[in-house]
Design an enzyme around this catalytic site. Structure first.
Site, PDB file in Angstrom:
ATOM      1  N   ASN A  62      -7.201   8.470  14.345  1.00  0.00           N
ATOM      2  CA  ASN A  62      -7.561   9.106  13.077  1.00  0.00           C
ATOM      3  C   ASN A  62      -6.332   9.781  12.472  1.00  0.00           C
ATOM      4  O   ASN A  62      -5.692  10.619  13.123  1.00  0.00           O
ATOM      5  CB  ASN A  62      -8.640  10.164  13.308  1.00  0.00           C
ATOM      6  CG  ASN A  62      -9.919   9.571  13.847  1.00  0.00           C
ATOM      7  OD1 ASN A  62     -10.606   8.823  13.168  1.00  0.00           O
ATOM      8  ND2 ASN A  62     -10.238   9.906  15.090  1.00  0.00           N
ATOM      9  N   LEU A  63      -6.045   9.445  11.224  1.00  0.00           N
ATOM     10  CA  LEU A  63      -4.844   9.937  10.557  1.00  0.00           C
ATOM     11  C   LEU A  63      -5.189  10.976   9.503  1.00  0.00           C
ATOM     12  O   LEU A  63      -6.286  10.994   8.956  1.00  0.00           O
ATOM     13  CB  LEU A  63      -4.105   8.767   9.893  1.00  0.00           C
ATOM     14  CG  LEU A  63      -3.668   7.642  10.817  1.00  0.00           C
ATOM     15  CD1 LEU A  63      -3.182   6.449  10.001  1.00  0.00           C
ATOM     16  CD2 LEU A  63      -2.579   8.122  11.770  1.00  0.00           C
ATOM     17  N   HIS A 105     -12.442  10.691   4.848  1.00  0.00           N
ATOM     18  CA  HIS A 105     -12.607  10.858   6.287  1.00  0.00           C
ATOM     19  C   HIS A 105     -12.826  12.339   6.618  1.00  0.00           C
ATOM     20  O   HIS A 105     -12.728  13.206   5.762  1.00  0.00           O
ATOM     21  CB  HIS A 105     -11.380  10.322   7.027  1.00  0.00           C
ATOM     22  CG  HIS A 105     -11.299   8.836   7.038  1.00  0.00           C
ATOM     23  ND1 HIS A 105     -10.401   8.123   6.263  1.00  0.00           N
ATOM     24  CD2 HIS A 105     -12.007   7.901   7.733  1.00  0.00           C
ATOM     25  CE1 HIS A 105     -10.562   6.825   6.488  1.00  0.00           C
ATOM     26  NE2 HIS A 105     -11.524   6.662   7.368  1.00  0.00           N
ATOM     27  N   GLY A 114       0.814  -1.212   0.000  1.00  0.00           N
ATOM     28  CA  GLY A 114       0.000   0.000   0.000  1.00  0.00           C
ATOM     29  C   GLY A 114       0.844   1.257   0.000  1.00  0.00           C
ATOM     30  O   GLY A 114       0.482   2.252   0.638  1.00  0.00           O
ATOM     31  N   VAL A 173      -0.825   6.145   4.538  1.00  0.00           N
ATOM     32  CA  VAL A 173       0.160   5.587   5.472  1.00  0.00           C
ATOM     33  C   VAL A 173       1.374   5.053   4.738  1.00  0.00           C
ATOM     34  O   VAL A 173       2.514   5.333   5.112  1.00  0.00           O
ATOM     35  CB  VAL A 173      -0.485   4.490   6.338  1.00  0.00           C
ATOM     36  CG1 VAL A 173       0.566   3.828   7.219  1.00  0.00           C
ATOM     37  CG2 VAL A 173      -1.598   5.067   7.193  1.00  0.00           C
ATOM     38  N   TYR A 203     -15.414  -2.665   8.304  1.00  0.00           N
ATOM     39  CA  TYR A 203     -13.969  -2.422   8.319  1.00  0.00           C
ATOM     40  C   TYR A 203     -13.375  -2.882   9.649  1.00  0.00           C
ATOM     41  O   TYR A 203     -12.311  -3.522   9.678  1.00  0.00           O
ATOM     42  CB  TYR A 203     -13.711  -0.932   8.100  1.00  0.00           C
ATOM     43  CG  TYR A 203     -12.264  -0.523   8.077  1.00  0.00           C
ATOM     44  CD1 TYR A 203     -11.457  -0.838   6.996  1.00  0.00           C
ATOM     45  CD2 TYR A 203     -11.700   0.191   9.137  1.00  0.00           C
ATOM     46  CE1 TYR A 203     -10.114  -0.446   6.955  1.00  0.00           C
ATOM     47  CE2 TYR A 203     -10.374   0.582   9.115  1.00  0.00           C
ATOM     48  CZ  TYR A 203      -9.592   0.258   8.019  1.00  0.00           C
ATOM     49  OH  TYR A 203      -8.271   0.652   7.995  1.00  0.00           O
ATOM     50  N   PRO A 246      -3.502   2.762  15.049  1.00  0.00           N
ATOM     51  CA  PRO A 246      -3.436   4.225  15.005  1.00  0.00           C
ATOM     52  C   PRO A 246      -4.790   4.882  15.186  1.00  0.00           C
ATOM     53  O   PRO A 246      -5.829   4.306  14.879  1.00  0.00           O
ATOM     54  CB  PRO A 246      -2.875   4.503  13.605  1.00  0.00           C
ATOM     55  CG  PRO A 246      -3.299   3.323  12.797  1.00  0.00           C
ATOM     56  CD  PRO A 246      -3.320   2.153  13.728  1.00  0.00           C
ATOM     57  N   SER A 273      -6.714  -0.143  13.295  1.00  0.00           N
ATOM     58  CA  SER A 273      -7.432   1.126  13.353  1.00  0.00           C
ATOM     59  C   SER A 273      -8.097   1.243  14.712  1.00  0.00           C
ATOM     60  O   SER A 273      -8.484   0.237  15.318  1.00  0.00           O
ATOM     61  CB  SER A 273      -8.496   1.175  12.247  1.00  0.00           C
ATOM     62  OG  SER A 273      -9.404   2.234  12.462  1.00  0.00           O
ATOM     63  N   SER A 274      -8.277   2.468  15.164  1.00  0.00           N
ATOM     64  CA  SER A 274      -8.941   2.667  16.447  1.00  0.00           C
ATOM     65  C   SER A 274     -10.416   2.283  16.400  1.00  0.00           C
ATOM     66  O   SER A 274     -11.054   2.118  17.446  1.00  0.00           O
ATOM     67  CB  SER A 274      -8.806   4.133  16.889  1.00  0.00           C
ATOM     68  OG  SER A 274      -9.354   5.000  15.915  1.00  0.00           O
ATOM     69  N   CYS A 275     -10.983   2.084  15.203  1.00  0.00           N
ATOM     70  CA  CYS A 275     -12.395   1.706  15.111  1.00  0.00           C
ATOM     71  C   CYS A 275     -12.629   0.251  15.512  1.00  0.00           C
ATOM     72  O   CYS A 275     -13.777  -0.194  15.578  1.00  0.00           O
ATOM     73  CB  CYS A 275     -12.933   1.957  13.711  1.00  0.00           C
ATOM     74  SG  CYS A 275     -12.341   0.806  12.459  1.00  0.00           S
ATOM     75  N   ARG A 286     -12.726  13.853  18.658  1.00  0.00           N
ATOM     76  CA  ARG A 286     -11.814  13.019  17.891  1.00  0.00           C
ATOM     77  C   ARG A 286     -10.358  13.397  18.184  1.00  0.00           C
ATOM     78  O   ARG A 286     -10.040  14.551  18.489  1.00  0.00           O
ATOM     79  CB  ARG A 286     -12.067  13.170  16.389  1.00  0.00           C
ATOM     80  CG  ARG A 286     -13.369  12.578  15.899  1.00  0.00           C
ATOM     81  CD  ARG A 286     -13.384  11.069  15.985  1.00  0.00           C
ATOM     82  NE  ARG A 286     -14.639  10.532  15.465  1.00  0.00           N
ATOM     83  CZ  ARG A 286     -15.722  10.314  16.193  1.00  0.00           C
ATOM     84  NH1 ARG A 286     -15.708  10.618  17.492  1.00  0.00           N
ATOM     85  NH2 ARG A 286     -16.812   9.809  15.658  1.00  0.00           N
ATOM     86  N   LYS A 304     -10.400  -5.705  10.392  1.00  0.00           N
ATOM     87  CA  LYS A 304      -9.153  -5.363  11.076  1.00  0.00           C
ATOM     88  C   LYS A 304      -8.940  -6.212  12.333  1.00  0.00           C
ATOM     89  O   LYS A 304      -7.808  -6.600  12.647  1.00  0.00           O
ATOM     90  CB  LYS A 304      -9.131  -3.870  11.418  1.00  0.00           C
ATOM     91  CG  LYS A 304      -8.868  -2.980  10.222  1.00  0.00           C
ATOM     92  CD  LYS A 304      -7.487  -3.251   9.640  1.00  0.00           C
ATOM     93  CE  LYS A 304      -7.158  -2.369   8.461  1.00  0.00           C
ATOM     94  NZ  LYS A 304      -5.812  -2.674   7.910  1.00  0.00           N
ATOM     95  N   ASP A 355     -23.510  11.079  13.452  1.00  0.00           N
ATOM     96  CA  ASP A 355     -22.310  11.573  14.113  1.00  0.00           C
ATOM     97  C   ASP A 355     -21.191  10.534  14.166  1.00  0.00           C
ATOM     98  O   ASP A 355     -20.016  10.871  14.273  1.00  0.00           O
ATOM     99  CB  ASP A 355     -22.632  11.976  15.562  1.00  0.00           C
ATOM    100  CG  ASP A 355     -23.035  13.437  15.675  1.00  0.00           C
ATOM    101  OD1 ASP A 355     -22.704  14.213  14.763  1.00  0.00           O
ATOM    102  OD2 ASP A 355     -23.674  13.789  16.679  1.00  0.00           O
TER     103      ASP A 355
END
Length: 313
Positions: A166-167, A180, A11, A16, A137, A164, A108-110, A210, A141, A270
């Site tokens: 939010n990037l 995003h 990628g 990233v 997603y 990580p 991902s933090s999600c 965030r 992950k 939200d």
């Protein structure tokens, strides 16, 4: 990590991946293995197997993924879970099979529950329901990080997992619908300024909190982990700072120089109310973010304007 080893960045054209490549080159890497999607489709098992058989990377940064914001996750749930599961499965297995010394998996933090305590500790994983707007997603992950842990447990494969926050930064996706929140705000406010619009309407109430991390800070953290961390436990990577979407939008407006009004469409979703990572684990190892949010947004906005100019040339 031997900086002169055969290093594969999966990628490398993404947000990233491109930051990892910039950092590796700055450190003196001279044997990078880079393939575009056209050259190597990571969802295709046979192609991935052939690549690892031929090239035999010694270190792997797994930054390839199908990513997007709330709209993209809601519109393309099948692609989000299918493509990410395929990419992860193919790369992790082939890396182990062909003797890679170490693999770093980007989560991902999600992955964390929607309503878990704040700030979010690594051990909160799988303790509650996910946020519905990005569960496809997130589930992919979670499967990827569990695969890394399973391969470490059964085979002794040195796979580490970074989560990580939010990037944002150069190389981000500024698509008007599938991006995003940070790049979406930069694009919409920039375009409003160009046409001298008196108002920008932003999705949601503006109240969710965030945390944001510039992608060059993330690349620095990933290099740090490659050199200093070898453990099956996941590890959070963040800035430790948070702000509301409303405050973020006003900060972006200040950086861009937009003078109009910002209004919030409360009929739109939200997402997660708050999402701040506990970065104490990484901090105790000796790493912390360096780039402030205003400077990071300015850097990103300058890159965005340059890319727009280049695309019209």
């Amino acid at each position: 990590m031997d900086i002169h080893a055969r290093i594969y960045v999966a990628g490398h054209r993404g947000l990233v991946g491109s930051a990892i490549v910039r950092r590796l080159l700055a450190e003196g890497a001279d044997n990078l293995l880079l393939r575009t999607h056209q050259e190597l489709d990571l969802t295709h098992q046979a192609q991935v197997e052939e690549f690892f058989t031929t090239e035999k990377p010694e270190y792997v940064f797994l930054a390839a993924a199908r990513v997007g914001g709330i709209h993209a996750n809601s519109t393309y749930p099948a692609e989000f879970i299918r493509d990410n599961l395929a990419i992860q499965t193919n790369v992790i297995h082939s890396a182990w099979k062909h003797g890679a010394k170490k693999l770093l998996f980007l989560g991902s933090s999600c992955i964390y529950p929607r309503d878990c305590p704040q700030p979010i500790k690594e051990e909160y994983l799988l303790t509650g329901p996910l946020e519905s707007t990005n569960e496809w997603y997130a589930i992919a992950k979670i499967a990827g990080l569990k695969m890394c842990q399973a391969y470490r447990q059964q085979y002794g494969f040195d796979a580490v997992c970074a989560m990580p926050t939010n990037l944002y930064g150069p190389g981000d996706n500024f698509h008007p619908e599938n991006s995003h929140v940070m790049p979406a705000l930069i694009r919409r406010i920039h375009e409003a300024k160009l046409v001298d619009s008196s108002e920008v309407v932003i999705w949601g109430s503006g109240q969710p909190l965030r945390e944001f991390l510039h992608v060059d800070d993330l690349a620095d953290a990933l290099m740090f982990l490659m050199n200093n961390y070898s453990n099956g436990s996941i590890i959070n990577v963040g800035s430790g700072q948070e702000l509301s979407i409303s405050n973020l939008a006003h900060l972006v407006s200040d950086v861009i120089g937009y003078q109009g009004e910002l209004t919030f469409d409360r009929s739109k979703p939200d997402g997660t109310p708050r999402k701040l990572l506990d970065i104490g684990k990484l901090g105790r190892l000796g790493w912390r973010a360096q780039l402030g949010l205003s400077a990071g947004i300015d850097d990103t906005y300058r890159w965005f304007k340059a890319s727009q100019t280049h695309s019209r040339a």
